[in-house]
Design a protein around this motif. Structure first.
Motif, PDB file in Angstrom:
ATOM      1  N   ASN A 259       0.808  -1.226   0.000  1.00  0.00           N
ATOM      2  CA  ASN A 259       0.000   0.000   0.000  1.00  0.00           C
ATOM      3  C   ASN A 259       0.837   1.269   0.000  1.00  0.00           C
ATOM      4  OD1 ASN A 259      -2.547  -1.205   0.017  1.00  0.00           O
ATOM      5  ND2 ASN A 259      -2.449  -1.495   2.225  1.00  0.00           N
TER       6      ASN A 259
ATOM      7  N   GLU B  45      -6.355  -1.862 -10.804  1.00  0.00           N
ATOM      8  CA  GLU B  45      -6.723  -0.905  -9.760  1.00  0.00           C
ATOM      9  C   GLU B  45      -6.240  -1.493  -8.439  1.00  0.00           C
ATOM     10  OE1 GLU B  45      -7.882   2.344  -7.923  1.00  0.00           O
ATOM     11  OE2 GLU B  45      -8.159   2.145 -10.086  1.00  0.00           O
TER      12      GLU B  45
ATOM     13  N   ASN C 129      -6.584  -0.797  -5.315  1.00  0.00           N
ATOM     14  CA  ASN C 129      -7.556  -0.956  -4.230  1.00  0.00           C
ATOM     15  C   ASN C 129      -8.418  -2.193  -4.402  1.00  0.00           C
ATOM     16  OD1 ASN C 129      -6.650   1.379  -2.980  1.00  0.00           O
ATOM     17  ND2 ASN C 129      -8.122   2.659  -4.064  1.00  0.00           N
ATOM     18  N   GLU C 130      -8.538  -2.686  -5.611  1.00  0.00           N
ATOM     19  CA  GLU C 130      -9.277  -3.919  -5.869  1.00  0.00           C
ATOM     20  C   GLU C 130      -8.341  -5.123  -5.908  1.00  0.00           C
ATOM     21  OE1 GLU C 130     -11.242  -3.173  -9.558  1.00  0.00           O
ATOM     22  OE2 GLU C 130     -12.472  -1.556  -8.722  1.00  0.00           O
TER      23      GLU C 130
END
Length: 151
Positions: A50, A65, A67-68
């Motif tokens: 992250n 993406e 976050n996915e």
């Protein structure tokens, strides 16, 4: 009357000043504590997908993406806990009437994962590599592992 008001106001002022001094010293302590915690967070999150801009860019350049993708990778690893029989990644057999299961997963970057596993009695850790193939398949590769000694 004026003397009474003066003495009373002075006492109230001194009391408020003492309280303010205490609050200021507490504020300094709290700021120091927050600073220490921020440093700890930065150190702990150093190896973390992250917060790794290069690893994030790697996936974003491929059209993912982030976050996915992170929850997807973790979910796929946790799904291996549901496989019947021995765990397909954890290289140790579970104790009687139990199953080795991956408990915690941490994605270090765009290639490496660490995780811990347990059957409730024995526990250990694994180091994995992973990749997403051109066919959008997720593949895990067990690199290193250990089981903590049982006391």
């Amino acid at each position: 009357m004026i003397l009474f008001q003066y003495v009373n106001a002075k006492r109230v002022f001194e009391d408020m000043d003492n309280k303010l001094s205490k609050y200021k010293s507490q504020l300094v302590k709290y700021k120091d504590s927050v600073s220490v915690l921020e440093e700890d967070i930065m150190e702990v999150s150093h190896f973390n997908l992250n917060r790794n801009e290069d690893a994030i860019s790697y996936f974003e350049d491929q059209g993912y993406e982030i976050n996915e993708l992170i929850p997807f990778i973790k979910d796929e690893l946790y799904k291996l806990n549901e496989v019947k029989g021995d765990h397909p990644i954890v290289p140790y057999a579970a104790s009687e009437d139990r199953k080795m299961m991956i408990n915690t997963v941490k994605l270090l970057n765009h290639k490496w994962i660490i995780a811990d596993f347990s059957d409730g009695e024995y526990w250990g850790e694994i180091f994995l590599t992973y990749e997403i193939t051109e066919n959008k398949e997720l593949k895990f590769n067990l690199v290193e592992y250990f089981l903590y000694p049982f006391n």
